[in-house]
Scaffold this motif. Structure first.
Motif, short mmCIF file in Angstrom:
data_model
loop_
_atom_site.label_atom_id
_atom_site.label_comp_id
_atom_site.label_asym_id
_atom_site.label_seq_id
_atom_site.Cartn_x
_atom_site.Cartn_y
_atom_site.Cartn_z
N ILE A 182 10.49 14.14 -2.91
CA ILE A 182 11.56 14.09 -1.90
C ILE A 182 11.21 13.09 -0.80
CG2 ILE A 182 12.69 15.45 -0.09
CD1 ILE A 182 12.42 17.86 -2.05
N GLY A 183 9.92 12.89 -0.56
CA GLY A 183 9.49 12.02 0.54
C GLY A 183 9.37 12.79 1.83
N SER A 184 9.30 12.07 2.93
CA SER A 184 9.08 12.69 4.23
C SER A 184 10.32 13.43 4.71
CB SER A 184 8.68 11.63 5.26
OG SER A 184 8.51 12.22 6.54
N ILE A 185 10.13 14.66 5.19
CA ILE A 185 11.24 15.44 5.73
C ILE A 185 11.24 15.41 7.26
CG2 ILE A 185 11.49 16.93 3.73
CD1 ILE A 185 9.88 19.07 5.25
N CYS A 186 10.20 14.83 7.84
CA CYS A 186 10.12 14.67 9.29
C CYS A 186 9.08 13.59 9.57
CB CYS A 186 9.72 15.98 9.96
SG CYS A 186 9.51 15.85 11.76
N SER A 187 9.45 12.58 10.34
CA SER A 187 8.52 11.48 10.57
C SER A 187 8.70 10.92 11.97
CB SER A 187 8.74 10.37 9.53
OG SER A 187 10.08 9.91 9.58
N GLY A 188 7.74 10.10 12.40
CA GLY A 188 7.83 9.50 13.72
C GLY A 188 6.49 8.94 14.15
N GLY A 189 6.34 8.77 15.46
CA GLY A 189 5.08 8.24 15.96
C GLY A 189 5.19 7.74 17.38
N GLY B 1 15.84 14.35 9.44
CA GLY B 1 17.15 14.10 8.85
C GLY B 1 17.72 15.43 8.39
N LEU B 2 18.42 16.11 9.29
CA LEU B 2 18.77 17.51 9.09
C LEU B 2 19.75 17.74 7.93
CD1 LEU B 2 17.88 20.12 10.38
CD2 LEU B 2 19.81 19.98 11.95
N THR B 3 20.73 16.85 7.79
CA THR B 3 21.69 17.00 6.69
C THR B 3 21.00 16.83 5.35
OG1 THR B 3 23.48 16.17 8.09
CG2 THR B 3 23.84 16.10 5.72
N ARG B 4 20.16 15.81 5.24
CA ARG B 4 19.42 15.58 3.99
C ARG B 4 18.48 16.75 3.71
NH1 ARG B 4 14.47 13.27 2.86
NH2 ARG B 4 14.24 12.50 0.73
N VAL C 196 1.04 7.94 14.02
CA VAL C 196 2.22 8.00 13.15
C VAL C 196 2.12 9.27 12.30
CG1 VAL C 196 2.86 5.56 13.04
CG2 VAL C 196 1.03 6.41 11.55
N TYR C 197 3.30 9.82 11.94
CA TYR C 197 3.33 11.09 11.22
C TYR C 197 4.37 11.04 10.10
CZ TYR C 197 2.45 11.91 16.23
OH TYR C 197 2.05 11.80 17.54
N GLU C 198 4.04 11.72 9.01
CA GLU C 198 5.01 12.02 7.97
C GLU C 198 4.76 13.44 7.50
OE1 GLU C 198 5.04 9.19 4.79
OE2 GLU C 198 6.02 7.63 5.99
N THR C 199 5.83 14.16 7.18
CA THR C 199 5.71 15.55 6.74
C THR C 199 6.31 15.67 5.35
OG1 THR C 199 6.03 16.22 9.04
CG2 THR C 199 6.17 17.94 7.36
N ILE C 200 5.56 16.24 4.42
CA ILE C 200 6.06 16.38 3.05
C ILE C 200 6.06 17.85 2.63
CG2 ILE C 200 5.25 14.09 2.36
CD1 ILE C 200 3.03 15.72 0.76
N MET C 201 6.95 18.19 1.70
CA MET C 201 6.93 19.50 1.06
C MET C 201 5.95 19.40 -0.11
SD MET C 201 11.03 20.31 1.15
CE MET C 201 10.91 21.91 0.31
N LEU C 202 4.91 20.22 -0.09
CA LEU C 202 3.84 20.10 -1.08
C LEU C 202 4.33 20.31 -2.51
CD1 LEU C 202 0.99 21.93 0.86
CD2 LEU C 202 1.11 19.49 0.32
N ASP C 203 5.34 21.13 -2.68
CA ASP C 203 5.86 21.39 -4.03
C ASP C 203 6.91 20.38 -4.46
OD1 ASP C 203 4.22 23.64 -4.29
OD2 ASP C 203 5.68 24.88 -3.21
N VAL D 65 0.83 -1.21 0.00
CA VAL D 65 0.00 0.00 0.00
C VAL D 65 0.86 1.26 0.00
CG1 VAL D 65 -1.55 1.35 1.48
CG2 VAL D 65 -2.04 -1.05 1.03
N ASP D 66 2.03 1.19 0.61
CA ASP D 66 2.93 2.33 0.69
C ASP D 66 3.37 2.80 -0.70
OD1 ASP D 66 4.46 4.17 2.33
OD2 ASP D 66 6.25 3.11 1.64
N LYS D 67 3.20 1.96 -1.71
CA LYS D 67 3.60 2.30 -3.08
C LYS D 67 2.49 2.99 -3.86
CE LYS D 67 6.50 -1.87 -3.12
NZ LYS D 67 6.69 -3.20 -3.72
N LEU D 68 1.37 3.27 -3.20
CA LEU D 68 0.19 3.78 -3.89
C LEU D 68 0.48 5.06 -4.68
CD1 LEU D 68 -2.90 3.43 -4.31
CD2 LEU D 68 -3.23 4.91 -2.32
N ASP D 69 1.15 6.03 -4.07
CA ASP D 69 1.41 7.31 -4.74
C ASP D 69 2.33 7.13 -5.95
OD1 ASP D 69 -0.17 8.69 -3.00
OD2 ASP D 69 1.47 9.33 -1.69
N LYS D 70 3.18 6.10 -5.91
CA LYS D 70 4.16 5.92 -6.97
C LYS D 70 3.61 5.11 -8.15
CE LYS D 70 8.11 6.13 -3.82
NZ LYS D 70 9.27 5.39 -3.25
N ILE D 71 2.79 4.10 -7.86
CA ILE D 71 2.38 3.18 -8.94
C ILE D 71 0.88 3.18 -9.21
CG2 ILE D 71 4.38 1.70 -8.51
CD1 ILE D 71 2.54 -0.28 -7.12
N GLY D 72 0.08 3.80 -8.36
CA GLY D 72 -1.35 3.89 -8.58
C GLY D 72 -2.13 2.72 -8.02
#
Length: 455
Positions: A298-305, A327-330, A287-294, A189-196
């Protein structure tokens, strides 16, 4: 002896001074925000005994870890900040007050293949709240509120926090009789955004997952529930009273959404997303994931739970917690690559460059000391260079003020101050000059490290 060609290892980031200052200012802001929420700073060793560090790890983690022997000691570099936290809490349990709220910003090491935007040495910025036996649900709402506060303070606006609850997912798959295969299903299911959805349905009914077409459609119908927070939560009530775990998860998710609004997080900045699962064998609640809308690619820039027992590999005590990691360096690499770093952010290493114009440096040293005592960063430039080179030095480093101290100034007990941005120069008594510079620096507009490109 032949000279070695200087090089930096692949997967390790070195920054030029201007960028390093920007990175450090981001770190300083994170520390300030985390402290505002009463998190205490923590620093743990980079090197740990391998048996301690790898207590809960294995498989791919063990392959990626930097491990070495020193004498009879089997040692490893830490690969995240969570395992050292677990050891720390178990070791110092009797001396800590719970809930224990800590933040840690430090380097971690992973011997994975270096590639664009992925590093072998990188900074993580983590916060966690650890309970003793229990931990109230309000903590699971406060954590994403801190994510919102953090990124808006840094200057990011176009981001979205995606929230879910693992109990909802576990309960739903239990309703379908698929608990034993839930891990494989969630990975698919995690592949939904990538493969439909069509390809996801195909994968669900093939291979190891091997579920029926009807079950696959039920899953897709469930995870693609969309709408406002209220609409999604209302849709989920149709599944209530069929599984106690699901019902508990929905109650918790309702509380998190309600409290997030109370914490001041705008509705448009977070969304309930039923595809979010995170670490399948670790997270147990929110559980949380944070994405840059534009830049969703890039994927999640901050996650946890939320997790049930942080330190189960080190102690019998039940220590539930909730936390996030950046992941501050990334993130910094991505921001730099996408043109998000604010070029208006002051990066000068000094506020004032003092240019003595006489052989006797006593007056220049005294004035530098006066400035520093007032909190002004001052640098004495005493190198034997031409005047043009000295001014070029200040200009290249973007130092806002240059001070000239010649014989006339010393005799008259004055200072000549030049504003490098405007070119304006004035001569003031020493005491007034120090105050003038201090006031001028305070009036300079503070700007965030991130400036989003115009859309």
């Amino acid at each position: 002896m032949a000279k070695q060609k200087p090089r930096t290892l692949s997967g390790f980031m070195e920054l030029l001074p201007e960028r390093q200052i920007q990175f450090d200012q981001m770190v300083a802001l994170l520390r300030q925000i985390y402290s505002l929420y009463s998190f205490t700073p923590l620093d743990t060793p980079i090197i740990e005994a391998s048996e301690v560090l790898l207590a809960k790890a294995g498989g791919e983690t063990e392959k990626q870890i930097y491990r070495f022997a020193k004498g009879d000691n089997d040692l490893s570099l830490r690969f995240d900040l969570t395992v050292p936290l677990a050891k720390y809490v178990a070791l110092h349990y009797a001396q800590l007050s719970f809930p224990f709220r800590r933040f840690q910003i430090g380097k971690v090491y992973r011997g994975e293949r270096a590639q664009r935007g992925r590093f072998r040495e990188f900074y993580q910025a983590d916060i966690d709240v650890i309970g003793d036996g229990t931990l109230d649900i309000v903590n699971e709402a406060e954590i994403p509120a801190i994510i919102y506060h953090t990124f808006t303070t840094l200057g990011l606006r176009r981001f979205q926090i995606r929230v879910n609850n693992r109990k909802i997912l576990n309960g739903f798959y239990a309703m379908l009789g698929l608990s034993e295969r839930s891990g494989d299903i969630m990975r698919t299911v995690d592949k939904l955004d990538k493969i439909g959805s069509e390809k996801v349905a195909q994968l669900l009914t093939e291979g190891d997952t091997g579920i029926t077409q009807e079950q696959a459609q039920d899953i897709l119908k469930f995870i693609t529930i969309k709408g406002s927070q209220e609409e999604v939560l209302h849709s989920l009530t149709a599944y209530c009273n069929r599984n106690s775990t699901f019902d508990q998860g929905l109650d918790e998710l309702n509380s998190v959404v309600k409290y997030l609004s109370a914490f001041g997080v705008p509705q448009e900045q977070f969304v309930v997303d039923l595809t979010i699962a995170r670490g399948l064998d670790y997270y147990t609640g929110s559980v949380y994931e944070t994405i840059m809308l534009d830049h969703p690619e890039i994927g999640s820039i901050c996650s946890g739970g939320r997790y049930d027992n942080l330190a189960k590999y080190y102690t019998d005590k039940q220590l539930p917690g909730v936390g996030i990691s950046i992941g501050l360096t990334r993130l910094f690499y991505v921001l730099q690559e996408q043109g998000y770093l604010n070029d208006q952010l002051p990066t000068a290493p000094a506020d004032v460059l003092i240019l003595p114009m006489t052989d006797d440096l006593t007056s220049a040293i005294s004035f530098a000391t006066l400035l520093r005592e007032g909190g002004v960063r001052a640098q004495l430039y005493t190198e034997n260079k031409k005047f043009k080179q000295k001014m070029s030095y200040a200009d290249k480093l973007n130092i806002p003020y240059v001070v000239f101290l010649g014989e006339d100034e010393i005799i008259q007990n004055t200072i000549s101050v030049k504003n490098m941005a405007s070119g304006e120069q004035r001569t003031l008594p020493v005491a007034e000059a120090a105050g003038f510079i201090q006031n001028s620096l305070q009036l300079r507009q503070e700007v965030p490290p991130i400036q989003e490109p115009e859309r």
